[in-house]
Scaffold this active site. Sequence first.
Site, PDB file in Angstrom:
ATOM      1  N   ARG A 142      63.703  29.680  62.426  1.00  7.55           N
ATOM      2  CA  ARG A 142      62.348  29.433  62.688  1.00  7.55           C
ATOM      3  C   ARG A 142      62.635  28.589  63.888  1.00  7.55           C
ATOM      4  O   ARG A 142      63.576  27.793  64.215  1.00  7.55           O
ATOM      5  CB  ARG A 142      61.936  28.597  61.427  1.00  7.55           C
ATOM      6  CG  ARG A 142      61.349  29.573  60.357  1.00  7.55           C
ATOM      7  CD  ARG A 142      60.556  28.557  59.206  1.00  7.55           C
ATOM      8  NE  ARG A 142      61.646  27.948  58.692  1.00  7.55           N
ATOM      9  CZ  ARG A 142      61.807  26.590  58.794  1.00  7.55           C
ATOM     10  NH1 ARG A 142      60.948  25.872  59.738  1.00  7.55           N
ATOM     11  NH2 ARG A 142      62.750  25.918  57.908  1.00  7.55           N
ATOM     12  N   TYR A 178      62.479  37.163  63.710  1.00  8.48           N
ATOM     13  CA  TYR A 178      63.025  36.671  62.397  1.00  8.48           C
ATOM     14  C   TYR A 178      62.110  36.274  61.265  1.00  8.48           C
ATOM     15  O   TYR A 178      61.033  35.729  61.573  1.00  8.48           O
ATOM     16  CB  TYR A 178      63.656  35.143  62.915  1.00  8.48           C
ATOM     17  CG  TYR A 178      64.310  34.293  61.741  1.00  8.48           C
ATOM     18  CD1 TYR A 178      65.355  34.427  61.086  1.00  8.48           C
ATOM     19  CD2 TYR A 178      63.441  33.106  61.146  1.00  8.48           C
ATOM     20  CE1 TYR A 178      65.750  33.856  59.973  1.00  8.48           C
ATOM     21  CE2 TYR A 178      63.740  32.592  60.139  1.00  8.48           C
ATOM     22  CZ  TYR A 178      64.975  32.679  59.407  1.00  8.48           C
ATOM     23  OH  TYR A 178      65.394  32.137  58.196  1.00  8.48           O
ATOM     24  N   LYS A 212      55.676  31.521  55.437  1.00 13.17           N
ATOM     25  CA  LYS A 212      55.581  30.075  55.960  1.00 13.17           C
ATOM     26  C   LYS A 212      54.027  30.007  56.500  1.00 13.17           C
ATOM     27  O   LYS A 212      53.512  29.005  56.239  1.00 13.17           O
ATOM     28  CB  LYS A 212      56.529  29.629  56.905  1.00 13.17           C
ATOM     29  CG  LYS A 212      58.162  30.056  56.369  1.00 13.17           C
ATOM     30  CD  LYS A 212      58.380  29.235  55.107  1.00 13.17           C
ATOM     31  CE  LYS A 212      59.753  29.190  54.732  1.00 13.17           C
ATOM     32  NZ  LYS A 212      60.102  28.524  53.514  1.00 13.17           N
ATOM     33  N   HIS A 223      56.270  23.665  49.222  1.00 14.53           N
ATOM     34  CA  HIS A 223      57.678  24.327  49.633  1.00 14.53           C
ATOM     35  C   HIS A 223      58.634  24.291  48.386  1.00 14.53           C
ATOM     36  O   HIS A 223      59.594  23.646  48.409  1.00 14.53           O
ATOM     37  CB  HIS A 223      58.117  23.998  50.948  1.00 14.53           C
ATOM     38  CG  HIS A 223      59.383  24.547  51.453  1.00 14.53           C
ATOM     39  ND1 HIS A 223      60.083  23.734  52.294  1.00 14.53           N
ATOM     40  CD2 HIS A 223      59.826  25.725  51.397  1.00 14.53           C
ATOM     41  CE1 HIS A 223      61.173  25.048  52.599  1.00 14.53           C
ATOM     42  NE2 HIS A 223      61.079  25.987  52.058  1.00 14.53           N
ATOM     43  N   SER A 253      64.496  23.593  53.902  1.00 15.18           N
ATOM     44  CA  SER A 253      65.402  24.832  54.159  1.00 15.18           C
ATOM     45  C   SER A 253      66.767  24.750  54.110  1.00 15.18           C
ATOM     46  O   SER A 253      67.269  23.689  54.758  1.00 15.18           O
ATOM     47  CB  SER A 253      64.780  25.716  55.254  1.00 15.18           C
ATOM     48  OG  SER A 253      63.456  25.807  55.332  1.00 15.18           O
ATOM     49  N   CYS A 273      68.708  23.749  51.361  1.00 13.84           N
ATOM     50  CA  CYS A 273      68.986  22.841  50.618  1.00 13.84           C
ATOM     51  C   CYS A 273      69.147  23.033  49.203  1.00 13.84           C
ATOM     52  O   CYS A 273      69.115  22.016  48.215  1.00 13.84           O
ATOM     53  CB  CYS A 273      68.365  21.559  51.161  1.00 13.84           C
ATOM     54  SG  CYS A 273      68.533  20.959  52.860  1.00 13.84           S
ATOM     55  N   ASP A 276      60.927  29.621  46.645  1.00 13.78           N
ATOM     56  CA  ASP A 276      60.571  29.079  48.115  1.00 13.78           C
ATOM     57  C   ASP A 276      59.415  28.406  47.963  1.00 13.78           C
ATOM     58  O   ASP A 276      59.121  27.307  48.609  1.00 13.78           O
ATOM     59  CB  ASP A 276      60.779  30.072  49.156  1.00 13.78           C
ATOM     60  CG  ASP A 276      60.705  29.285  50.591  1.00 13.78           C
ATOM     61  OD1 ASP A 276      61.683  28.539  50.546  1.00 13.78           O
ATOM     62  OD2 ASP A 276      60.144  30.123  51.206  1.00 13.78           O
ATOM     63  N   ARG A 279      70.756  36.157  55.938  1.00 13.58           N
ATOM     64  CA  ARG A 279      69.927  36.218  54.899  1.00 13.58           C
ATOM     65  C   ARG A 279      69.695  37.540  54.219  1.00 13.58           C
ATOM     66  O   ARG A 279      70.012  38.482  54.815  1.00 13.58           O
ATOM     67  CB  ARG A 279      68.244  35.850  55.430  1.00 13.58           C
ATOM     68  CG  ARG A 279      67.952  34.355  55.970  1.00 13.58           C
ATOM     69  CD  ARG A 279      67.493  33.395  54.882  1.00 13.58           C
ATOM     70  NE  ARG A 279      67.501  32.254  55.543  1.00 13.58           N
ATOM     71  CZ  ARG A 279      66.834  31.143  54.814  1.00 13.58           C
ATOM     72  NH1 ARG A 279      66.504  31.210  53.872  1.00 13.58           N
ATOM     73  NH2 ARG A 279      66.786  30.180  55.454  1.00 13.58           N
TER      74      ARG A 279
HETATM   75  P1  GDP Z   1      67.336  27.114  50.097  1.00 12.40           P
HETATM   76  O1  GDP Z   1      66.944  27.247  51.389  1.00 12.40           O
HETATM   77  O2  GDP Z   1      66.555  25.762  49.795  1.00 12.40           O
HETATM   78  O3  GDP Z   1      66.770  27.959  48.988  1.00 12.40           O
HETATM   79  O4  GDP Z   1      68.793  26.716  49.739  1.00 12.40           O
HETATM   80  P2  GDP Z   1      70.039  27.789  48.909  1.00 12.40           P
HETATM   81  O5  GDP Z   1      69.780  27.764  47.645  1.00 12.40           O
HETATM   82  O6  GDP Z   1      69.821  29.081  49.642  1.00 12.40           O
HETATM   83  O7  GDP Z   1      71.205  26.990  49.424  1.00 12.40           O
HETATM   84  C1  GDP Z   1      71.348  26.624  50.812  1.00 12.40           C
HETATM   85  C2  GDP Z   1      72.755  26.425  50.836  1.00 12.40           C
HETATM   86  O8  GDP Z   1      73.213  25.124  50.215  1.00 12.40           O
HETATM   87  C3  GDP Z   1      73.734  27.398  50.529  1.00 12.40           C
HETATM   88  O9  GDP Z   1      74.958  27.566  51.247  1.00 12.40           O
HETATM   89  C4  GDP Z   1      74.047  27.221  49.216  1.00 12.40           C
HETATM   90  O10 GDP Z   1      75.491  27.415  48.676  1.00 12.40           O
HETATM   91  C5  GDP Z   1      74.283  25.424  49.178  1.00 12.40           C
HETATM   92  N1  GDP Z   1      73.804  24.957  47.870  1.00 12.40           N
HETATM   93  C6  GDP Z   1      73.025  25.190  47.222  1.00 12.40           C
HETATM   94  N2  GDP Z   1      72.838  24.541  46.029  1.00 12.40           N
HETATM   95  C7  GDP Z   1      73.914  23.562  46.192  1.00 12.40           C
HETATM   96  C8  GDP Z   1      74.583  22.460  45.310  1.00 12.40           C
HETATM   97  O11 GDP Z   1      74.175  22.195  44.159  1.00 12.40           O
HETATM   98  N3  GDP Z   1      75.803  21.785  45.772  1.00 12.40           N
HETATM   99  C9  GDP Z   1      76.265  22.183  47.007  1.00 12.40           C
HETATM  100  N4  GDP Z   1      77.343  21.391  47.422  1.00 12.40           N
HETATM  101  N5  GDP Z   1      75.819  23.106  47.541  1.00 12.40           N
HETATM  102  C10 GDP Z   1      74.809  24.082  47.063  1.00 12.40           C
HETATM  103  P1  PGA Z   2      64.656  28.750  52.497  1.00 10.16           P
HETATM  104  O1  PGA Z   2      63.333  29.718  53.282  1.00 10.16           O
HETATM  105  O2  PGA Z   2      63.737  27.483  52.405  1.00 10.16           O
HETATM  106  O3  PGA Z   2      64.830  29.375  51.534  1.00 10.16           O
HETATM  107  O4  PGA Z   2      65.730  28.378  53.538  1.00 10.16           O
HETATM  108  C1  PGA Z   2      63.215  30.162  54.728  1.00 10.16           C
HETATM  109  C2  PGA Z   2      62.833  28.799  55.499  1.00 10.16           C
HETATM  110  O5  PGA Z   2      62.259  27.639  54.885  1.00 10.16           O
HETATM  111  O6  PGA Z   2      62.820  29.105  56.700  1.00 10.16           O
HETATM  112 MN    MN Z   3      61.834  27.819  52.770  1.00  8.00          MN
HETATM  113 MN    MN Z   4      65.938  29.881  49.617  1.00  6.48          MN
END
Ligand code: GDP
Ligand code: PGA
Ligand code: MN
Ligand code: MN
Length: 606
Positions: A79, A218, A227, A247, A269, A271, A294, A389
Amino acid sequence: MTALTIPGLDQAPTTHARLLSWVREVAELTAPDEVVWVDGSPEEAERLNQKLVDAGTFVRLQNKPNSFWCASDPNDVARVEERTYICSVDEADAGPTNNWMNPVEMKSIMTELYRGCMRGRTMYVIPFCMGPLTAEKPMLGVEITDSEYVVVSMGVMTRMGSKALAVFGDDADFVPCLHSVGAPLEPGQADVPWPCNDTKYITHFPETREIQSFGSGYGGNALLGKKCYSLRIASTIAREEGWLAEHMLILKLTSPEQKVHYIAAAFPSACGKTNLAMLEPTIPGWKVETLGDDIAWMRFGADGRLYAVNPEAGFFGVAPGTNWKTNPNAMRTIERGNSVFTNVALTDDGDIWWEGMENEPAHATSWKKQDWTPADGEAGVLSSHANSRYCTPMSQCPVLAPEWDDPNGVPISAIFFGGRRAGTIPLVNEARDWQHGVFMGATLSSEKTAAAAGKVGEVRRDPMAMLPFIGYHAGDYFAHWISLGKNADSVKLPKIFYVNWFRRGDDKRFLWPGFGENGRILKWAIERIEGKAAAVETPIGHVPTAADLDLSGLDASLADIEAALAVDAAEWRAELPLIEEWFTQIGDKLPSSLRDELEALKQRLG
Ligand code: GDP
Ligand code: PGA
Ligand code: MN
Ligand code: MN
């Protein structure tokens, strides 16, 4: 002037007058070679996938059914927040956290960019619905795009095509969403695999509920139902109508006694939302099922509880780090095929791979389309972009909660806020009440990730994980959160928790093992709600000791757990000026109750 005839333009499968006239107007402005009304059928998806294969955009995977590898332009991977605008009439309505431009001025810029921008391309008209088609008031949109990648991705992420158009009737309201990659083709000019433009604009017109996006393919910039609609535009609608567009993931937690609780969680994002949404708890007897990973739309039900609906129908998940140990349910979801993988590595046997996945290949093609070997990895060259992704249908998730498509949503027991912080923020912290929880959300901070262009690692305030997504003034947004709590029955409000899976020790390792072990924190939170678990009242909220958590069978040192849970007054005192500065940035619209919370926190810290 003779009326323009563009093949397909007049083959509209609708009599919706406003839709027809908007589509004609856009076609005349953008001058595509043809117009296609998207029906969402599997045959159409196959035609488009094949077109993308022929164009060199997609490579068909040998090892996953109906799945594709895709590498974007290396400059179009995330983004673009600095190119994202909220174009309210009054600048004060966009507030200090958004880029703003006058809507008339922005529209004239966009119109000039759009003029002739689809020459040599096909213009697709995608009717879609965010949230269940059976909703009392379906949330409709139409995306016009010149990108086949966007069409097939919208097919995964939303309820779109004929089934959505059926809900439009002749006069239903919809959000017009115009997207172009901004790469017209001269006659005979060869296309590139990932057309895009160095000039990018992601623009929103909250008063007239319109979205215009240019120059990027993207996901977050181009799949406008996500979003742009479900967060930025929906948050402005939600404010007017008294609900929340957030979110947040939505999960269903079932205890060994078969007691069900639903939890929504907002993390910035990259996290941990997708991982938590599909978590496989390590503690026996506890089960997590997924409703969303999400976005959550939350409205108060007749019973006074807050009900959440996921507007999406697919997962657009961060690939790196996803593996059979961290997120087995995501692995099972993508194994079933029907997925698009963008900016990961392509293995020689026609499968995908990324950093953190099992079975590292001896050779692969990197996301930059270069040879890649483990030796490159050791030298620090990534096979996959950090924000690569997978795009996969929710319906394939083995732990999908059966009620995921229920238009009434699910009643939320707990809201989690969380970020990525190496220090200060403890593993989990329970708010004393709604207002204190809103303060936690409003002051949420996180290290910047690769999900947005720019410097990674810098700590920034990311209120409710919505910094890039609040469609109006952040101060008004906080006031909206506060007022929803004031008008509700406090007993029925979700309890608010602040978590941090990412606290690090002196040697930089994560103190908490995370992933499936996060189920222990969900358990503690639910037991707090049920009055069964203990906590210590600290200056920042109710924090458990290690003894208050179920740590049976956990492979981690007690010292690390205690360090993850620690509330360090000195660290918190260092945090105060940062919160002050943030509140100053919000300005006069900051609710006085949040200022009161800050003063009270200062007092408690001494
Ligand atoms: P989203 O973008 O908020 O959905 O985050 P994701 O679930 O896709 O996670 C983003 C990154 O953080 C990935 O590389 C995960 O492996 C990592 N991650 C997710 N949960 C945890 C956790 O509980 N501990 C750690 N250390 N890393 C995590
Ligand atoms: P994410 O979604 O929160 O799973 O990373 C995409 C974004 O927020 O850009
Ligand atoms: Mn998101
Ligand atoms: Mn995600």
